[in-house]
Write a protein that holds these residues in place. Sequence first.
Motif, PDB file in Angstrom:
ATOM      1  N   TYR A  47       0.860  -1.178   0.000  1.00  0.00           N
ATOM      2  CA  TYR A  47       0.000   0.000   0.000  1.00  0.00           C
ATOM      3  C   TYR A  47       0.900   1.232   0.000  1.00  0.00           C
ATOM      4  CZ  TYR A  47      -3.724  -3.282   1.062  1.00  0.00           C
ATOM      5  OH  TYR A  47      -4.610  -4.327   0.991  1.00  0.00           O
ATOM      6  N   GLY A  48       1.280   1.638  -1.180  1.00  0.00           N
ATOM      7  CA  GLY A  48       2.264   2.689  -1.331  1.00  0.00           C
ATOM      8  C   GLY A  48       1.789   4.043  -0.831  1.00  0.00           C
ATOM      9  N   LYS A  49       2.729   4.851  -0.413  1.00  0.00           N
ATOM     10  CA  LYS A  49       2.444   6.214   0.019  1.00  0.00           C
ATOM     11  C   LYS A  49       2.579   7.154  -1.178  1.00  0.00           C
ATOM     12  CE  LYS A  49       4.236   5.395   4.696  1.00  0.00           C
ATOM     13  NZ  LYS A  49       5.238   5.817   5.702  1.00  0.00           N
ATOM     14  N   SER A  50       1.893   8.271  -1.086  1.00  0.00           N
ATOM     15  CA  SER A  50       1.997   9.277  -2.135  1.00  0.00           C
ATOM     16  C   SER A  50       3.373   9.928  -2.091  1.00  0.00           C
ATOM     17  CB  SER A  50       0.927  10.355  -1.954  1.00  0.00           C
ATOM     18  OG  SER A  50      -0.362   9.795  -2.055  1.00  0.00           O
ATOM     19  N   GLY A  51       3.848  10.345  -3.260  1.00  0.00           N
ATOM     20  CA  GLY A  51       5.096  11.083  -3.326  1.00  0.00           C
ATOM     21  C   GLY A  51       4.877  12.556  -3.031  1.00  0.00           C
ATOM     22  N   GLU A  52       5.973  13.304  -2.990  1.00  0.00           N
ATOM     23  CA  GLU A  52       5.873  14.749  -2.789  1.00  0.00           C
ATOM     24  C   GLU A  52       5.118  15.404  -3.941  1.00  0.00           C
ATOM     25  OE1 GLU A  52       9.761  16.476  -2.204  1.00  0.00           O
ATOM     26  OE2 GLU A  52      10.491  14.553  -1.447  1.00  0.00           O
ATOM     27  N   ARG A  53       5.284  14.849  -5.127  1.00  0.00           N
ATOM     28  CA  ARG A  53       4.663  15.395  -6.325  1.00  0.00           C
ATOM     29  C   ARG A  53       3.861  14.305  -7.024  1.00  0.00           C
ATOM     30  NH1 ARG A  53       6.572  20.312  -7.345  1.00  0.00           N
ATOM     31  NH2 ARG A  53       5.626  20.279  -9.417  1.00  0.00           N
ATOM     32  N   SER A  54       2.909  14.696  -7.847  1.00  0.00           N
ATOM     33  CA  SER A  54       2.076  13.745  -8.567  1.00  0.00           C
ATOM     34  C   SER A  54       2.834  13.170  -9.761  1.00  0.00           C
ATOM     35  CB  SER A  54       0.804  14.439  -9.069  1.00  0.00           C
ATOM     36  OG  SER A  54       0.110  13.611  -9.979  1.00  0.00           O
ATOM     37  N   HIS A 106      13.486  11.544  -9.550  1.00  0.00           N
ATOM     38  CA  HIS A 106      12.474  10.497  -9.375  1.00  0.00           C
ATOM     39  C   HIS A 106      12.118  10.256  -7.916  1.00  0.00           C
ATOM     40  CE1 HIS A 106      15.064   7.201  -7.855  1.00  0.00           C
ATOM     41  NE2 HIS A 106      16.011   7.787  -8.574  1.00  0.00           N
ATOM     42  N   GLN A 107      13.005  10.602  -7.000  1.00  0.00           N
ATOM     43  CA  GLN A 107      12.731  10.374  -5.581  1.00  0.00           C
ATOM     44  C   GLN A 107      11.602  11.253  -5.064  1.00  0.00           C
ATOM     45  OE1 GLN A 107      15.459  11.761  -6.810  1.00  0.00           O
ATOM     46  NE2 GLN A 107      15.935  13.652  -5.699  1.00  0.00           N
ATOM     47  N   HIS A 108      11.200  12.259  -5.799  1.00  0.00           N
ATOM     48  CA  HIS A 108      10.095  13.128  -5.374  1.00  0.00           C
ATOM     49  C   HIS A 108       8.728  12.542  -5.725  1.00  0.00           C
ATOM     50  CE1 HIS A 108      13.074  16.113  -4.426  1.00  0.00           C
ATOM     51  NE2 HIS A 108      13.464  16.228  -5.686  1.00  0.00           N
ATOM     52  N   TYR A 109       8.727  11.406  -6.431  1.00  0.00           N
ATOM     53  CA  TYR A 109       7.491  10.779  -6.892  1.00  0.00           C
ATOM     54  C   TYR A 109       7.388   9.371  -6.331  1.00  0.00           C
ATOM     55  CZ  TYR A 109       7.969  14.510 -10.352  1.00  0.00           C
ATOM     56  OH  TYR A 109       8.124  15.732 -10.978  1.00  0.00           O
ATOM     57  N   ALA A 110       6.165   8.894  -6.125  1.00  0.00           N
ATOM     58  CA  ALA A 110       5.981   7.479  -5.808  1.00  0.00           C
ATOM     59  C   ALA A 110       6.486   6.659  -7.001  1.00  0.00           C
ATOM     60  CB  ALA A 110       4.512   7.200  -5.529  1.00  0.00           C
ATOM     61  N   PRO A 111       6.842   5.380  -6.806  1.00  0.00           N
ATOM     62  CA  PRO A 111       7.442   4.580  -7.880  1.00  0.00           C
ATOM     63  C   PRO A 111       6.576   4.535  -9.141  1.00  0.00           C
ATOM     64  CG  PRO A 111       7.694   3.468  -5.783  1.00  0.00           C
ATOM     65  CD  PRO A 111       6.791   4.629  -5.531  1.00  0.00           C
ATOM     66  N   PHE A 112       7.235   4.536 -10.295  1.00  0.00           N
ATOM     67  CA  PHE A 112       6.517   4.617 -11.563  1.00  0.00           C
ATOM     68  C   PHE A 112       7.307   3.987 -12.702  1.00  0.00           C
ATOM     69  CE2 PHE A 112       9.226   8.374 -11.399  1.00  0.00           C
ATOM     70  CZ  PHE A 112       9.752   8.438 -12.673  1.00  0.00           C
ATOM     71  N   ASN A 113       6.582   3.712 -13.778  1.00  0.00           N
ATOM     72  CA  ASN A 113       7.149   3.389 -15.085  1.00  0.00           C
ATOM     73  C   ASN A 113       6.723   4.483 -16.047  1.00  0.00           C
ATOM     74  OD1 ASN A 113       8.194   0.447 -14.948  1.00  0.00           O
ATOM     75  ND2 ASN A 113       6.152   0.309 -14.047  1.00  0.00           N
ATOM     76  N   LEU A 114       7.623   4.930 -16.916  1.00  0.00           N
ATOM     77  CA  LEU A 114       7.279   5.895 -17.950  1.00  0.00           C
ATOM     78  C   LEU A 114       7.698   5.334 -19.301  1.00  0.00           C
ATOM     79  CD1 LEU A 114       6.063   8.775 -18.252  1.00  0.00           C
ATOM     80  CD2 LEU A 114       8.420   9.602 -18.460  1.00  0.00           C
ATOM     81  N   LEU A 115       6.717   5.180 -20.180  1.00  0.00           N
ATOM     82  CA  LEU A 115       6.953   4.822 -21.574  1.00  0.00           C
ATOM     83  C   LEU A 115       6.899   6.130 -22.353  1.00  0.00           C
ATOM     84  CD1 LEU A 115       7.201   2.435 -23.641  1.00  0.00           C
ATOM     85  CD2 LEU A 115       4.708   2.568 -23.857  1.00  0.00           C
ATOM     86  N   TYR A 116       7.982   6.488 -23.052  1.00  0.00           N
ATOM     87  CA  TYR A 116       8.028   7.826 -23.624  1.00  0.00           C
ATOM     88  C   TYR A 116       8.997   7.891 -24.802  1.00  0.00           C
ATOM     89  CZ  TYR A 116      12.560   8.807 -21.383  1.00  0.00           C
ATOM     90  OH  TYR A 116      13.870   8.793 -21.020  1.00  0.00           O
ATOM     91  N   GLY A 117       8.938   8.995 -25.531  1.00  0.00           N
ATOM     92  CA  GLY A 117       9.811   9.224 -26.678  1.00  0.00           C
ATOM     93  C   GLY A 117       9.009   9.713 -27.861  1.00  0.00           C
ATOM     94  N   GLN A 118       9.549   9.535 -29.059  1.00  0.00           N
ATOM     95  CA  GLN A 118       8.783   9.727 -30.283  1.00  0.00           C
ATOM     96  C   GLN A 118       7.980   8.456 -30.528  1.00  0.00           C
ATOM     97  OE1 GLN A 118       9.721  13.432 -30.630  1.00  0.00           O
ATOM     98  NE2 GLN A 118       8.753  12.576 -32.451  1.00  0.00           N
ATOM     99  N   VAL A 119       6.870   8.561 -31.254  1.00  0.00           N
ATOM    100  CA  VAL A 119       6.047   7.373 -31.476  1.00  0.00           C
ATOM    101  C   VAL A 119       6.801   6.289 -32.239  1.00  0.00           C
ATOM    102  CG1 VAL A 119       3.824   8.530 -31.304  1.00  0.00           C
ATOM    103  CG2 VAL A 119       5.007   8.470 -33.522  1.00  0.00           C
ATOM    104  N   ASP A 120       7.899   6.665 -32.938  1.00  0.00           N
ATOM    105  CA  ASP A 120       8.694   5.673 -33.663  1.00  0.00           C
ATOM    106  C   ASP A 120      10.053   5.430 -33.014  1.00  0.00           C
ATOM    107  OD1 ASP A 120       9.858   8.099 -34.252  1.00  0.00           O
ATOM    108  OD2 ASP A 120      10.042   7.739 -36.403  1.00  0.00           O
TER     109      ASP A 120
END
Length: 259
Positions: free
Chosen positions: A73-80, A106-120
Amino acid sequence: MCVIAFAYKMPGLGQLVLLANRDEYYARPAAPLDWWDDYTDTLGGRDLQAGGSWLMVDGRGRFAALTNFREGYGKSGERSRGELVPRFVTGDDDPFAFADWLRDNHQHYAPFNLLYGQVDDLFHFHSRGARIARVTPGIHTLSNATLDTPWFKSERLAEHLRGLRRPPGEDEAFGWLADATAAGPGQLPNTGVGLALEKTLSPIFIQGRDYGTRASILLNVSARGDVSLSELSWGLAGREAGRRRYTIRPGQIQHPAKP
């Protein structure tokens, strides 16, 4: 987002076919897929509580989608965490410069995955190890662990992409994303929330009392770079609450009339 499956640079499917469900508390206010007033060439849904997003794309082909990393049950980070999506899509950093920023912040946020870049040219950043990896062509999944972790819901959704010879239509894709089949006891992950909640969270489409699937998304990017983005919004008890569809062509932003 809470489950994503995507076919990336696969024969017959263009540059990208992505299926995703966003799961959230029903009481948390959100705006559906639309052009953002403050970034008028940017498409995405919007979290009206914290101001961020779960998936966005813009007229330059910049893209980002976010999933949480579940460990008890993770806690919220400092930022969304949701602010990371527009931060990349509306910015100018290349993926490596943005990864450097993520490593520093990244330490200001709860743990996450980010899929990102150009669509190609997609990348995956996993905050637990502060790792970046370029995504390779193929079928991939992302839920609340890390890229390609074989969870029941992820594999069940990805199976629809395997063997496709053409991009799916909306009705077909939204049908796959509405699958409420739960995992069996031996198919559940152990993320520290207990078996009952693991089972509730195990389907592609979640229908809890206070929490469930709020939006289903289909993103198609053709071989020439045309972007088609569709969203089906869901209300309480799995009731359909509206559909939206938008198109971006390279060098041409189209703003259709709002439904």
